[in-house]
Motif scaffolding. Structure first.
Motif, PDB file in Angstrom:
ATOM      1  N   THR A   1       0.890  -1.221   0.217  1.00 35.15           N
ATOM      2  CA  THR A   1      -0.081   0.134  -0.099  1.00 35.15           C
ATOM      3  C   THR A   1       0.678   1.313   0.098  1.00 35.15           C
ATOM      4  O   THR A   1       0.191   2.286  -0.258  1.00 35.15           O
TER       5      THR A   1
ATOM      6  N   ALA B   1       0.905   3.188  10.251  1.00 33.37           N
ATOM      7  CA  ALA B   1      -0.184   2.909   9.307  1.00 33.37           C
ATOM      8  C   ALA B   1      -0.489   1.535   8.988  1.00 33.37           C
ATOM      9  O   ALA B   1      -1.455   0.906   9.185  1.00 33.37           O
TER      10      ALA B   1
ATOM     11  N   CYS C   1       2.332   2.671   2.610  1.00 31.28           N
ATOM     12  CA  CYS C   1       2.271   3.169   3.715  1.00 31.28           C
ATOM     13  C   CYS C   1       3.450   2.891   4.631  1.00 31.28           C
ATOM     14  O   CYS C   1       4.321   2.261   4.509  1.00 31.28           O
TER      15      CYS C   1
END
Length: 162
Positions: A105, A111, A107
């Motif tokens: 992702t 997160a 992140c």
């Protein structure tokens, strides 16, 4: 033999002990954290248990109490080591799952951990179980190829750097 005739059952015990040949008794009690430890000596002749026997029995009882205490502490330490080992194993899987999510992702680590925690709470499962599933799903979706082939593994359209 001394008998406390005011306690129910004591006379029955004394009768049974006498029938078994017990003619003298020395009973020692030592308090321990979870109750009492007792050492009982039986003699086949009246008056056969002397003060020296009581002194030795007291030392034996003290040694037994120490040995039992040490065994209990060892058991507690063993359980703590087992729990810490399991926690470290779980932490390793959690870190792997964070890495999978971070790569998939884009992140950061915080997160990724928040997403693992959210999934854990939503599914009502322990964090380690959710992390293991994320890692297993990533491995099943994109098994790591033979490094000699030069083909990088993928996860949901994201390419891992080799």
């Amino acid at each position: 033999m001394l008998a406390d005739r005011h306690r129910p059952g004591w006379a029955g015990w004394a009768t049974a002990a006498a029938a078994a040949g017990v003619r003298s008794v020395l009973a020692l009690v030592r308090p321990v954290p979870d109750g009492r430890l007792t050492l009982t000596l039986h003699g086949v002749r009246p008056g056969s248990l002397l003060p020296d026997d009581a002194a030795v029995a007291t030392l034996v009882l003290a040694q037994a109490a120490t040995a039992l205490g040490n065994a209990e502490r060892y058991g507690e330490a063993h359980r703590a080591v087992h729990q810490l080992t399991e926690a470290l194993r779980g932490r390793s899987v959690i870190e792997q799952a964070k890495g999978v999510l971070m790569h998939a992702t884009g992140c950061d680590a915080d997160a990724a951990f928040a997403e693992l925690r959210r999934r854990s709470q939503a599914a009502n499962l322990r964090l380690g179980v959710v992390a293991a599933r994320v890692v297993a799903d990533a491995a099943a979706a994109d098994p790591v190829p033979d490094r000699r082939s030069g083909v990088p593994p993928q996860l949901g359209g994201y390419r891992f750097r080799s």
